[in-house]
Design a protein around this motif. Structure first.
Motif, PDB file in Angstrom:
ATOM      1  N   ASP A 180      27.026  48.100  27.087  1.00 35.78           N
ATOM      2  CA  ASP A 180      26.287  48.645  28.230  1.00 35.78           C
ATOM      3  C   ASP A 180      26.508  47.800  29.480  1.00 35.78           C
ATOM      4  N   ALA A 181      26.459  46.476  29.317  1.00 31.31           N
ATOM      5  CA  ALA A 181      26.601  45.581  30.463  1.00 31.31           C
ATOM      6  C   ALA A 181      28.007  45.649  31.053  1.00 31.31           C
TER       7      ALA A 181
ATOM      8  N   ASP B  61      24.508  41.508  19.774  1.00 30.38           N
ATOM      9  CA  ASP B  61      24.168  42.896  20.109  1.00 30.38           C
ATOM     10  C   ASP B  61      25.344  43.574  20.820  1.00 30.38           C
TER      11      ASP B  61
ATOM     12  N   VAL C 185      22.934  39.189  27.840  1.00 32.48           N
ATOM     13  CA  VAL C 185      22.641  40.129  26.761  1.00 32.48           C
ATOM     14  C   VAL C 185      22.172  39.364  25.525  1.00 32.48           C
TER      15      VAL C 185
ATOM     16  N   ASP D 148      25.972  46.714  21.305  1.00 34.81           N
ATOM     17  CA  ASP D 148      25.556  47.821  22.175  1.00 34.81           C
ATOM     18  C   ASP D 148      25.159  47.311  23.552  1.00 34.81           C
ATOM     19  N   ALA D 149      24.374  46.237  23.592  1.00 34.43           N
ATOM     20  CA  ALA D 149      23.974  45.658  24.874  1.00 34.43           C
ATOM     21  C   ALA D 149      25.176  45.122  25.628  1.00 34.43           C
TER      22      ALA D 149
ATOM     23  N   ASP E 290      20.668  36.609  35.002  1.00 35.79           N
ATOM     24  CA  ASP E 290      20.715  38.028  34.653  1.00 35.79           C
ATOM     25  C   ASP E 290      20.499  38.890  35.890  1.00 35.79           C
TER      26      ASP E 290
ATOM     27  N   THR F  47      25.421  35.406  26.912  1.00 36.18           N
ATOM     28  CA  THR F  47      24.145  35.311  26.202  1.00 36.18           C
ATOM     29  C   THR F  47      23.401  34.059  26.635  1.00 36.18           C
TER      30      THR F  47
END
Length: 417
Positions: free
Chosen positions: A370-371, A364, A360, A366-367, A353, A344
């Motif tokens: 996903d990553a 989060d 992310v 979910d993020a 990034d 983060t």
């Protein structure tokens, strides 16, 4: 400033412990700018030097203190204050969080007074780690020195963690880091007040730290300098042998570093049919270990250097969803070992990034899921990020840190690779 030579600066460094293996005083000594290091107990100077031969019989806590070894050139300029050690150890034994933080405050104030009595020598600058040796910044300003605070963790960290504890009850006991939020019940207790008022230069290892000072505490941006930390080159020779789907986390497994976010991401990925492995290197409370959410995580405990080399060499991705840091050293280490990083902005990592990994949003899962999935399932992207990660870490090696640090002190401007 009267009596201060800005062309030939001499810096008195004050720090508790061996933070980053004494990187800051070592860099200043290499640049010919170190006046002295004032610290607590270590194994090669003062009382610690005489106790070191008996360290095996001294108990785990004292052995850890005596294993601190400043570089030889720094040790020659080091003065220890063992009473600082002893008073901090006594404070650490207190189980009540408020009592403990008040005792730590008292210990820091006594240390600051002792150091002021010891004097500043020929120093033109004083550099203190955040919240340490309280009162010494004021004494230095009274002497006309330029004062520097190394903001090694965001000043809002205590509030961030307390808020997260309230949102996630049952993970951790509520409490205080340095007592900043005790002001809610005792307006007279504001440990940051001296730091904000008496610091001339705030060394910020990340934009997260700098923005927190400016936006939350009203520090003028021109009083801040961006200076990322250094990557220890001992990680650069780790031979990567990644196990596909092995995710590594390192650090104390608590809310501040986002262990609950990683656990939630693991559940999301399991729902997608992804059978990844999650390895947690670092201290974890029994409460965290026992939670049903952390069942997919393998807790390894605190590991030594060789064991961490092995973990990094076999890691496919490094996950560090922290809510508040300064500039997390473990992210430099992972990158130095050629491991892509998912983290983060709040971690203060120098990873970019989409280049050395993925950044992310805080909190989060979910993020985060996903990553992790993206990197693990796209092997070409993963390998490209791994190579970029090591190159990036080498840009921030100790070899470059001395020049960056000296330039920041001399020029008063942000210096990054």
């Amino acid at each position: 400033m009267t009596g201060i030579s800005e062309t030939d600066p001499r810096v008195l460094v004050v720090q508790l412990g061996a933070r980053r293996q004494y990187a800051m005083p070592a860099a200043l000594e290499s640049a010919g700018m170190l006046e002295a290091l004032y610290t607590d107990m270590c194994g090669t100077v003062g009382l610690g030097r005489w106790l070191a031969p008996f360290e095996k019989a001294s108990g785990a806590r004292l052995t850890k203190l005596l294993n601190r070894r400043p570089p030889e050139a720094v040790a020659a300029r080091t003065r220890t204050f063992p009473s600082w050690t002893l008073s901090m150890l006594r404070a650490a034994r207190l189980t009540n969080s408020e009592e403990r933080v008040r005792a730590q405050d008292h210990a820091h104030r006594l240390a600051g007074q002792a150091m002021a009595r010891a004097g500043f020598g020929s120093a033109t600058h004083l550099m203190v780690m955040l919240m340490e040796a309280r009162g010494l910044l004021t004494a230095a300003k009274d002497r006309g020195l330029t004062t520097i605070t190394d903001v090694n963790v965001a000043l809002s960290s205590e509030q961030i963690v307390r808020d997260e504890r309230h949102r996630n009850p049952g993970w951790e006991r509520d409490g205080y880091f340095w007592g900043e939020t005790l002001g809610e019940v005792d307006a007279s207790f504001r440990p940051s007040a001296e730091v904000i008022e008496k610091t001339d230069i705030f060394l910020c290892p990340s934009e997260f730290v700098r923005s927190d000072l400016v936006e939350t505490f009203g520090v003028a941006r021109e009083r801040t300098i961006l200076l990322p930390y250094a990557a220890n080159p001992r990680w650069f020779d780790v031979v990567p042998e990644p196990i596909t789907g092995r995710i590594l986390f390192a650090g104390e497994a608590g809310l501040r570093k986002g262990i609950h976010i990683l656990a939630a991401a693991a559940a999301i990925l399991k729902g997608r049919g992804r059978t990844y492995e999650y390895r947690i290197a670092g201290n974890a409370s029994e409460t965290v270990r026992a939670r049903s959410e952390t069942a997919p995580l393998t807790f390894l405990g605190r590991l030594g250097y060789q064991a961490m080399r092995e973990e990094f060499s076999r890691a496919d991705v490094f996950a560090f969803p922290s809510l508040s840091e300064g500039s997390a050293g473990v992210t430099y280490e992972a990158m130095g070992c050629a491991v892509p990083v998912v983290t983060t902005n709040a971690s203060g990592s120098v990873a970019r990034d989409g280049v050395e990994g993925v950044i992310v949003p805080e909190g989060d899962p979910d993020a985060l899921a996903d990553a992790l999935e993206r990197i693990i399932e796209d092997r070409a992207t993963r390998e490209e990020m791994a190579r970029a990660a090591r190159r990036r870490a080498q840009m921030y090696s100790w070899d470059t840190y001395t020049d960056r640090f000296a330039a920041a002190i001399l020029g008063g401007t942000s210096v990054s690779a």
